[in-house]
Design an enzyme around this catalytic site. Structure first.
Site, PDB file in Angstrom:
ATOM      1  N   ILE A  16      23.111  47.448  49.679  1.00 61.17           N
ATOM      2  CA  ILE A  16      22.002  48.487  49.249  1.00 61.17           C
ATOM      3  C   ILE A  16      21.397  47.881  48.018  1.00 61.17           C
ATOM      4  O   ILE A  16      20.320  48.347  47.436  1.00 61.17           O
ATOM      5  CB  ILE A  16      22.507  49.774  48.936  1.00 61.17           C
ATOM      6  CG1 ILE A  16      21.307  50.631  49.048  1.00 61.17           C
ATOM      7  CG2 ILE A  16      23.317  50.042  47.621  1.00 61.17           C
ATOM      8  CD1 ILE A  16      20.750  50.854  50.390  1.00 61.17           C
ATOM      9  N   THR A  19      24.421  44.945  43.325  1.00 62.79           N
ATOM     10  CA  THR A  19      24.538  43.777  42.116  1.00 62.79           C
ATOM     11  C   THR A  19      23.223  43.484  41.727  1.00 62.79           C
ATOM     12  O   THR A  19      23.213  43.053  40.536  1.00 62.79           O
ATOM     13  CB  THR A  19      25.270  42.563  43.056  1.00 62.79           C
ATOM     14  OG1 THR A  19      26.475  43.011  43.612  1.00 62.79           O
ATOM     15  CG2 THR A  19      25.499  41.272  42.205  1.00 62.79           C
ATOM     16  N   LYS A  40      33.129  43.506  37.863  1.00 63.85           N
ATOM     17  CA  LYS A  40      33.320  43.747  39.236  1.00 63.85           C
ATOM     18  C   LYS A  40      34.908  43.961  39.388  1.00 63.85           C
ATOM     19  O   LYS A  40      35.475  42.852  39.726  1.00 63.85           O
ATOM     20  CB  LYS A  40      32.533  42.889  40.076  1.00 63.85           C
ATOM     21  CG  LYS A  40      32.818  42.995  41.598  1.00 63.85           C
ATOM     22  CD  LYS A  40      31.716  44.051  42.038  1.00 63.85           C
ATOM     23  CE  LYS A  40      31.833  43.794  43.549  1.00 63.85           C
ATOM     24  NZ  LYS A  40      30.805  45.016  44.087  1.00 63.85           N
ATOM     25  N   SER A  44      34.882  41.373  47.817  1.00 64.07           N
ATOM     26  CA  SER A  44      35.026  40.737  49.201  1.00 64.07           C
ATOM     27  C   SER A  44      33.743  40.412  49.720  1.00 64.07           C
ATOM     28  O   SER A  44      32.852  40.975  49.380  1.00 64.07           O
ATOM     29  CB  SER A  44      35.806  41.881  50.192  1.00 64.07           C
ATOM     30  OG  SER A  44      35.013  43.063  50.119  1.00 64.07           O
ATOM     31  N   ASP A  54      29.208  38.469  43.916  1.00 65.60           N
ATOM     32  CA  ASP A  54      28.652  39.663  43.098  1.00 65.60           C
ATOM     33  C   ASP A  54      29.104  39.072  41.579  1.00 65.60           C
ATOM     34  O   ASP A  54      28.128  39.233  40.575  1.00 65.60           O
ATOM     35  CB  ASP A  54      29.399  40.653  43.481  1.00 65.60           C
ATOM     36  CG  ASP A  54      28.749  41.496  44.896  1.00 65.60           C
ATOM     37  OD1 ASP A  54      27.713  40.762  45.270  1.00 65.60           O
ATOM     38  OD2 ASP A  54      29.352  42.128  45.273  1.00 65.60           O
ATOM     39  N   GLU A 115      30.794  47.868  38.477  1.00 65.03           N
ATOM     40  CA  GLU A 115      30.025  47.824  39.841  1.00 65.03           C
ATOM     41  C   GLU A 115      31.219  47.982  40.994  1.00 65.03           C
ATOM     42  O   GLU A 115      32.250  47.166  41.022  1.00 65.03           O
ATOM     43  CB  GLU A 115      29.328  46.494  40.302  1.00 65.03           C
ATOM     44  CG  GLU A 115      28.542  46.785  41.583  1.00 65.03           C
ATOM     45  CD  GLU A 115      28.175  45.405  42.007  1.00 65.03           C
ATOM     46  OE1 GLU A 115      28.186  45.278  43.350  1.00 65.03           O
ATOM     47  OE2 GLU A 115      27.671  44.754  41.306  1.00 65.03           O
ATOM     48  N   GLY A 116      31.232  49.119  41.752  1.00 62.74           N
ATOM     49  CA  GLY A 116      32.245  49.378  42.696  1.00 62.74           C
ATOM     50  C   GLY A 116      31.786  48.503  43.943  1.00 62.74           C
ATOM     51  O   GLY A 116      30.931  47.564  43.943  1.00 62.74           O
TER      52      GLY A 116
END
Length: 306
Positions: A16, A19, A40, A44, A54, A115-116
């Site tokens: 979406i 990053t 982060k 993966s 990322d 960031e997830g």
């Protein structure tokens, strides 16, 4: 070490643009003179599809090393949810405790970005997701990245329900001002009371405004093991915890004497005096909201027994 202001970036789905948003937000905040660091905590990826991970993108935006943004052993070269990727690669999956520890910052920054992975409830570890990370980190604000296409209203309402009373801002990524659908979805969300941004400048402005006000409720994670979770809670006058459910038996030890208003699922509200040093136990399954309508700060330690 914890930054002065901590923001978690999550999204309504994978791919979406979390990053991209994080990197451009970091660049804008640094342009405004803020010191910014990014994490982060696990990633993966498929290198055949990506030019950069990322962590590498975020590192370029903050001037850090990719290994600092994401620990090398938390970087999994397979495009699956991290615990699934680790299983397929036949290597240890980072534990939630290790992921949480990797969100630490080596020195004081004004702003920290975490960031997830994937969407809010995508697994980041066995039995843990970004929502669990948010609960543990208690960030100043959460940035929810989505798009303005058909379906965004459902996605935003669903993720906002999961976040509850936690402060969050919706970022409509890839917003096209020439699209009537995009404009209508943006207007509807704003009219319904959602805080929305469609540009990085607008997002940076909103986050700056959000951090101008001290939150009236803070939760800090003190310990998290397979058997207990220990948190400290601070509620200033006029603040409240927000509606929540206790899934485990727990013990509360007040650090200050104060009175709270407790609202139960049936809507009834009662006063309860928390006396400093006088612990009390409660069973699993309790749902309520605690509000501080007095003049003293409320402060207590909570131990959940798993």
């Amino acid at each position: 070490m914890r930054p002065e202001h901590l923001f978690v970036i999550t999204g309504t789905s994978t791919e979406i643009g979390k990053t991209w948003v994080g990197a451009n937000l970091a660049t804008e905040l640094r342009r405004r003179g803020a010191t910014v660091s990014a994490r982060k905590p696990v990633q993966s990826y498929d290198l055949d599809e990506l030019g950069s991970t990322d962590a590498e993108v975020l590192a370029r935006a903050t001037g850090e090393s990719p290994e600092l943004v994401c620990r090398p052993n938390h970087s999994l070269p397979l495009s699956l949810a991290p615990p699934m990727a680790a299983a397929e690669l036949r290597q240890p999956s980072p534990t939630f405790e290790a992921i949480l520890a990797s969100c630490a910052f080596e020195r004081q920054f004004e702003i920290g970005l975490v960031e997830g992975v994937g969407g809010l409830l995508s697994p980041i570890a066995e039995h843990s997701d970004t929502l669990d990370l948010i609960e543990a980190l208690n960030p100043s604000c959460i940035v929810v990245v989505t798009d303005a296409r058909l379906g965004v209203i459902h996605n935003v309402r669903a993720i906002s329900t999961a976040l509850g009373s936690r402060p969050h801002i919706i970022f409509l990524n890839r917003f096209d001002g020439s699209s009537r659908l995009h404009r209508l979805n943006d207007s509807w969300l704003r009219d319904q009371g959602f805080e929305v941004a469609t540009t990085i400048t607008e997002l940076a402005d909103a986050l700056t405004t959000a951090t101008d006000h001290d939150p009236k409720y803070r939760m800090s994670l003190l310990a998290d093991t397979p058997t207990v979770r220990i948190t400290q809670h601070e509620i200033t006058p006029g603040g409240e915890t927000g509606w929540h459910r206790h899934d485990f038996p727990y013990t509360v030890t007040p650090l200050r004497t104060a009175v709270v208003d407790i609202t139960n699922p049936d809507g009834d509200t009662s006063n309860f005096e928390m006396v400093a040093g006088e612990s009390y136990d409660r069973p699993a399954g309790i749902e309520h909201n605690l509000a501080n309508s007095g003049t003293n700060d409320v402060s207590f330690i909570e131990v959940e027994r798993r």
